[in-house]
Design a protein around this motif. Structure first.
Motif, PDB file in Angstrom:
ATOM      1  N   PRO A   5       0.831  -1.215   0.000  1.00 62.86           N
ATOM      2  CA  PRO A   5       0.000   0.000   0.000  1.00 62.86           C
ATOM      3  C   PRO A   5       0.864   1.263   0.000  1.00 62.86           C
ATOM      4  O   PRO A   5       0.853   2.042   0.954  1.00 62.86           O
ATOM      5  CB  PRO A   5      -0.804  -0.145   1.292  1.00 62.86           C
ATOM      6  N   ILE A   6       1.606   1.454  -1.055  1.00 65.41           N
ATOM      7  CA  ILE A   6       2.510   2.588  -1.155  1.00 65.41           C
ATOM      8  C   ILE A   6       2.457   3.172  -2.569  1.00 65.41           C
ATOM      9  O   ILE A   6       2.016   2.520  -3.511  1.00 65.41           O
ATOM     10  CB  ILE A   6       3.971   2.214  -0.835  1.00 65.41           C
ATOM     11  N   LEU A   7       2.907   4.409  -2.681  1.00 61.62           N
ATOM     12  CA  LEU A   7       3.193   5.025  -3.968  1.00 61.62           C
ATOM     13  C   LEU A   7       4.695   5.237  -4.039  1.00 61.62           C
ATOM     14  O   LEU A   7       5.325   5.680  -3.073  1.00 61.62           O
ATOM     15  CB  LEU A   7       2.459   6.358  -4.109  1.00 61.62           C
ATOM     16  N   ARG A   8       5.275   4.892  -5.186  1.00 59.50           N
ATOM     17  CA  ARG A   8       6.713   5.068  -5.398  1.00 59.50           C
ATOM     18  C   ARG A   8       6.958   6.370  -6.158  1.00 59.50           C
ATOM     19  O   ARG A   8       6.220   6.685  -7.107  1.00 59.50           O
ATOM     20  CB  ARG A   8       7.298   3.881  -6.167  1.00 59.50           C
ATOM     21  N   ILE A   9       7.985   7.082  -5.755  1.00 59.59           N
ATOM     22  CA  ILE A   9       8.344   8.336  -6.411  1.00 59.59           C
ATOM     23  C   ILE A   9       9.796   8.272  -6.831  1.00 59.59           C
ATOM     24  O   ILE A   9      10.700   8.155  -6.000  1.00 59.59           O
ATOM     25  CB  ILE A   9       8.145   9.554  -5.487  1.00 59.59           C
ATOM     26  N   TYR A  10      10.028   8.296  -8.154  1.00 58.57           N
ATOM     27  CA  TYR A  10      11.375   8.358  -8.708  1.00 58.57           C
ATOM     28  C   TYR A  10      11.567   9.761  -9.284  1.00 58.57           C
ATOM     29  O   TYR A  10      10.676  10.305  -9.934  1.00 58.57           O
ATOM     30  CB  TYR A  10      11.562   7.331  -9.825  1.00 58.57           C
ATOM     31  N   SER A  11      12.732  10.330  -9.068  1.00 54.80           N
ATOM     32  CA  SER A  11      13.007  11.652  -9.627  1.00 54.80           C
ATOM     33  C   SER A  11      14.464  11.728 -10.042  1.00 54.80           C
ATOM     34  O   SER A  11      15.329  11.040  -9.478  1.00 54.80           O
ATOM     35  CB  SER A  11      12.687  12.759  -8.618  1.00 54.80           C
ATOM     36  N   GLU A  12      14.735  12.566 -11.047  1.00 55.86           N
ATOM     37  CA  GLU A  12      16.100  12.695 -11.552  1.00 55.86           C
ATOM     38  C   GLU A  12      16.359  14.139 -11.957  1.00 55.86           C
ATOM     39  O   GLU A  12      15.470  14.834 -12.469  1.00 55.86           O
ATOM     40  CB  GLU A  12      16.332  11.772 -12.746  1.00 55.86           C
ATOM     41  N   LEU A  50      12.792  17.444  -5.928  1.00 59.52           N
ATOM     42  CA  LEU A  50      11.659  17.055  -6.764  1.00 59.52           C
ATOM     43  C   LEU A  50      10.826  15.968  -6.086  1.00 59.52           C
ATOM     44  O   LEU A  50       9.592  16.011  -6.077  1.00 59.52           O
ATOM     45  CB  LEU A  50      12.156  16.550  -8.120  1.00 59.52           C
ATOM     46  N   GLY A  51      11.506  14.975  -5.535  1.00 59.59           N
ATOM     47  CA  GLY A  51      10.811  13.882  -4.865  1.00 59.59           C
ATOM     48  C   GLY A  51      10.040  14.349  -3.644  1.00 59.59           C
ATOM     49  O   GLY A  51       8.891  13.941  -3.419  1.00 59.59           O
ATOM     50  N   GLU A  52      10.658  15.229  -2.845  1.00 55.03           N
ATOM     51  CA  GLU A  52       9.989  15.733  -1.649  1.00 55.03           C
ATOM     52  C   GLU A  52       8.769  16.571  -2.011  1.00 55.03           C
ATOM     53  O   GLU A  52       7.750  16.531  -1.323  1.00 55.03           O
ATOM     54  CB  GLU A  52      10.973  16.566  -0.822  1.00 55.03           C
ATOM     55  N   ALA A  53       8.881  17.345  -3.095  1.00 57.09           N
ATOM     56  CA  ALA A  53       7.738  18.152  -3.526  1.00 57.09           C
ATOM     57  C   ALA A  53       6.562  17.263  -3.914  1.00 57.09           C
ATOM     58  O   ALA A  53       5.396  17.551  -3.586  1.00 57.09           O
ATOM     59  CB  ALA A  53       8.144  19.044  -4.695  1.00 57.09           C
ATOM     60  N   MET A  54       6.833  16.153  -4.593  1.00 63.92           N
ATOM     61  CA  MET A  54       5.763  15.231  -4.966  1.00 63.92           C
ATOM     62  C   MET A  54       5.179  14.547  -3.732  1.00 63.92           C
ATOM     63  O   MET A  54       3.955  14.349  -3.640  1.00 63.92           O
ATOM     64  CB  MET A  54       6.278  14.192  -5.960  1.00 63.92           C
ATOM     65  N   ILE A  55       6.018  14.209  -2.769  1.00 61.75           N
ATOM     66  CA  ILE A  55       5.512  13.626  -1.525  1.00 61.75           C
ATOM     67  C   ILE A  55       4.558  14.609  -0.849  1.00 61.75           C
ATOM     68  O   ILE A  55       3.503  14.218  -0.318  1.00 61.75           O
ATOM     69  CB  ILE A  55       6.683  13.256  -0.589  1.00 61.75           C
ATOM     70  N   GLY A  56       4.913  15.885  -0.892  1.00 63.10           N
ATOM     71  CA  GLY A  56       4.038  16.902  -0.321  1.00 63.10           C
ATOM     72  C   GLY A  56       2.680  16.935  -1.000  1.00 63.10           C
ATOM     73  O   GLY A  56       1.635  17.059  -0.346  1.00 63.10           O
ATOM     74  N   GLU A  57       2.676  16.802  -2.325  1.00 63.00           N
ATOM     75  CA  GLU A  57       1.412  16.782  -3.070  1.00 63.00           C
ATOM     76  C   GLU A  57       0.575  15.562  -2.700  1.00 63.00           C
ATOM     77  O   GLU A  57      -0.660  15.641  -2.559  1.00 63.00           O
ATOM     78  CB  GLU A  57       1.692  16.784  -4.576  1.00 63.00           C
ATOM     79  N   ILE A  58       1.233  14.410  -2.544  1.00 65.02           N
ATOM     80  CA  ILE A  58       0.508  13.183  -2.194  1.00 65.02           C
ATOM     81  C   ILE A  58      -0.092  13.307  -0.790  1.00 65.02           C
ATOM     82  O   ILE A  58      -1.265  12.965  -0.561  1.00 65.02           O
ATOM     83  CB  ILE A  58       1.443  11.969  -2.263  1.00 65.02           C
ATOM     84  N   LYS A  59       0.689  13.802   0.158  1.00 62.46           N
ATOM     85  CA  LYS A  59       0.197  13.934   1.530  1.00 62.46           C
ATOM     86  C   LYS A  59      -0.951  14.947   1.598  1.00 62.46           C
ATOM     87  O   LYS A  59      -1.900  14.761   2.371  1.00 62.46           O
ATOM     88  CB  LYS A  59       1.342  14.332   2.454  1.00 62.46           C
ATOM     89  N   ARG A  60      -0.841  15.970   0.800  1.00 61.97           N
ATOM     90  CA  ARG A  60      -1.940  16.945   0.726  1.00 61.97           C
ATOM     91  C   ARG A  60      -3.223  16.263   0.269  1.00 61.97           C
ATOM     92  O   ARG A  60      -4.298  16.471   0.845  1.00 61.97           O
ATOM     93  CB  ARG A  60      -1.555  18.064  -0.234  1.00 61.97           C
ATOM     94  N   GLU A  61      -3.103  15.402  -0.742  1.00 64.50           N
ATOM     95  CA  GLU A  61      -4.275  14.699  -1.256  1.00 64.50           C
ATOM     96  C   GLU A  61      -4.819  13.703  -0.230  1.00 64.50           C
ATOM     97  O   GLU A  61      -6.038  13.541  -0.086  1.00 64.50           O
ATOM     98  CB  GLU A  61      -3.918  13.979  -2.559  1.00 64.50           C
TER      99      GLU A  61
END
Length: 458
Positions: free
Chosen positions: A423-430, A440-451
Motif C-alpha cells: 500500500p505505497i506510492l513510489r516516487i522516482y526523480s532525476e 523534486l521527490g519531496e515536492a511530490m511527496i508533499g502533493e501526495i500527503k496533501r491529497e
C-alpha cells in the motif's frame, strides 16, 4: 507472504511457499501447455531450489511433459536456451534479488521472453483445478540434465557482432566479480576468463549463502569496492542472485549507478551499428543519460511502462537495436530479448577496449544525472484515485501517463506510480544533482500527503 504477479510467484520457503504450492504451479503450467512438449528449467543457487526443481519437474513428467534441467545458471541462460532450443516453455526457479529464505518461479514463453500478464493470469487461473490430467506410467514425460548451458550462453555472446573478443583479450583486464554466491557465480567468471581477463572472485561459490543483502546496490558492495582497490583492478562487476542485473565499480573502487550500466552498453552498440536512426527502448524511470547518448548517435528513444516484459516486447515489435532498464538490465536482441548481465559485461569490456582509457574517465564523459527513489505509505487509500487527481493537477505540465504519472522538464523529471504488492506510492526523480532530484521527490511527496489529507477530511 506469497506474491503472485506478472513476474510469476515468490514466497518464503516453509512458510508462504510450500511443496503443495509447487505442485499447483507446475500443474497449472502443464495444463496451459495442454500436457505436451518440452520445458527447460534452471535455477539460482538457493538451497531450496533443488527441491523445487525436483517437485516441479516430476509434476510436469506426470503430465506427459519432457523436462530438461540445466542446473544453476543465470535466469537469462534459461531464457536464451528456451528460445534457441525450441522448447515450449521455460521456468527459472529464483526469487531474484529477494533475500534468503525467499524463492520463486518465473515463467518463460517459447520465444524466450517472460510470459506476459495475460499468459501469467491464465496460468494462475489453472492452479486450483479440482482435476488435473496426470498420465499413466507408460506415458510419463522424460527428464534429463544438460550441463552445457553456460558454454552455449558464452558462445552466443562471443558471436555478438559488436564484441571483438580478440581485441578484448589483448587488454588483459583484471576484473573483480561479486556474484553474491548466486546463479552467476560460475557464469560471469567463465565469460570473463574466455575474454582473457584476470578474474578475482569475491563471493562466487554457488551455494546460495548470500554474504550480504543480495541486491547489487552500493551499500551492499563494500567487499567488491575494497577488492578492486586492493587488487589494482580495472573494474569490478556485481550481479544479483539470478544474474540478470549488472552493477559496475570503477578502478578507484567507486560504485557507478546501475543506471549507467545500460548507458555504457548502449554507447558500445550505437557506436558500432550500421542502422540508420537506431531505436533504443527503455522504461519511464530510466536515466535521461540514455536519451542524451542515443541522440548523440542519431538514434531514437521509446519509453515503456516499467517491467522487463514491457521493454522486451516493445523491442521485438519495433526492431530495436538495444534496450533495457536502469536497474542494470541490458537487453540486446543480437543475443536474446532478456536482461542479461553477461551481455552487459561483454559490452562494457568492449567499450573499455575501444576507448582505451580508465573506466572513471569514460564515466565522467557521459551525461551526468542523479536519481532519487522514495515511497509514501497510503494505507487504505486508493492509489489510482490519487494518481488520477494529480494528473489533473499537473495537466498543464508535460506529462507521460503510460505508467502512473511522469512529469517532465528539460533536464529533470519526477515519476509517480503505484506498487502492485504494497500500500505505497513510489516516487522516482532525476536531475543534474542529487539535491535537485531529492527536492523534486519531496515536492511530490508533499502533493501526495496533501491529497491524503483531503480524502481523510482533515
Amino acid at each position: 507472504m506469497l506474491i503472485e504477479s506478472i513476474s510469476g510467484v515468490r514466497g518464503t520457503i516453509g512458510d508462504s511457499l510450500q511443496p503443495a504450492h509447487i505442485v499447483q504451479y507446475a500443474s497449472a503450467l502443464g495444463t496451459y501447455l495442454k500436457s505436451k512438449g518440452t520445458v527447460i528449467i534452471g535455477r539460482d543457487s538457493r538451497p531450496s531450489g533443488e527441491a523445487i526443481v525436483r517437485i516441479f519437474s516430476a509434476t510436469l513428467q506426470w503430465m506427459g511433459i519432457d523436462v530438461i534441467h540445466i542446473g544453476i545458471v543465470p535466469t537469462p541462460t534459461v531464457q536464451l536456451l528456451t528460445e534457441k532450443k525450441n522448447a515450449d516453455a521455460g521456468v527459472a526457479v529464483t526469487a531474484s534479488h529477494n533475500p534468503f529464505p525467499w524463492n520463486g518461479i518465473k515463467y518463460i514463453d517459447r520465444t524466450g521472453l517472460f510470459m506476459n500478464a495475460d499468459q501469467v493470469q491464465k496460468i494462475m487461473s489453472l492452479k486450483n483445478l479440482t482435476h488435473t490430467s496426470y498420465k499413466k506410467s507408460g506415458e510419463f514425460g522424460s527428464y534429463r540434465e544438460e550441463g552445457t548451458a553456460l558454454a552455449y550462453h558464452i558462445d552466443n555472446i562471443l558471436e555478438i557482432p559488436y564484441i571483438q573478443a580478440d581485441k578484448i583479450r589483448k587488454k588483459h583486464f583484471r576484473v573483480v566479480v561479486d556474484a553474491v554466491n548466486g546463479g552467476g557465480s560460475l557464469a560471469l567468471p567463465a565469460l570473463l576468463k574466455t575474454l582473457g581477463c584476470d578474474v578475482v572472485e569475491v563471493h562466487c561459490t554457488p551455494n546460495g549463502n548470500f554474504p550480504h543483502t543480495p541486491e547489487p546496490l552500493p551499500e551492499n558492495l563494500k567487499d567488491l569496492m575494497d577488492a578492486v582497490v586492493k587488487h589494482n583492478a580495472h573494474l569490478g562487476m556485481a550481479v544479483d542472485p539470478d544474474a540478470d542485473r549488472l552493477a559496475i565499480v570503477d578502478e578507484g573502487g567507486r560504485y557507478l549507478s546501475e543506471e549507467y550500466t545500460l548507458v555504457m552498453a548502449l554507447k558500445t552498440v550505437l557506436s558500432k551499428t550500421n542502422r540508420k536512426n537506431p531505436l533504443v527502448v527503455t522504461n519511464l524511470s530510466t536515466t535521461l543519460a540514455v536519451d542524451k547518448v542515443t541522440h548523440r548517435f542519431g538514434g531514437r528513444i521509446l519509453r515503456t511502462a516499467i517491467g522487463e516484459i514491457n521493454v522486451s516486447s516493445a523491442m521485438k515489435a519495433e526492431n530495436a537495436v538495444i534496450g533495457g532498464e536502469g536497474n542494470g538490465g541490458v537487453i540486446l536482441p543480437d543475443s536474446h530479448l532478456g536482461r542479461d548481465s553477461l551481455v552487459g559485461a561483454a559490452l562494457i569490456l568492449q567499450l573499455l577496449t575501444d576507448e582505451n582509457k580508465p573506466l572513471s574517465d569514460i564515466f565522467a564523459s557521459l551525461p551526468q544525472y542523479r536519481m532519487s527513489k522514495k515511497k509514501v505509505e497510503i494505507g487504505q487509500s486508493d492509489p489510482d484515485a490519487i494518481i488520477e487527481t494529480l494528473k489533473k493537477r499537473f495537466a498543464q505540465k508535460e506529462t507521460d501517463t503510460t505508467d502512473g504519472l511522469k512529469i517532465l522538464d528539460q533536464d529533470r523529471w519526477v515519476h509517480l506510480r503505484k506498487s502492485n504488492t504494497e500500500p505505497i506510492l513510489r516516487i522516482y526523480s532525476e536531475a543534474p544533482t542529487l539535491e535537485e532530484a531529492e527536492s523534486l521527490g519531496e515536492a511530490m511527496i508533499g502533493e501526495i500527503k496533501r491529497e491524503l489529507r483531503v480524502k481523510s477530511g482533515e
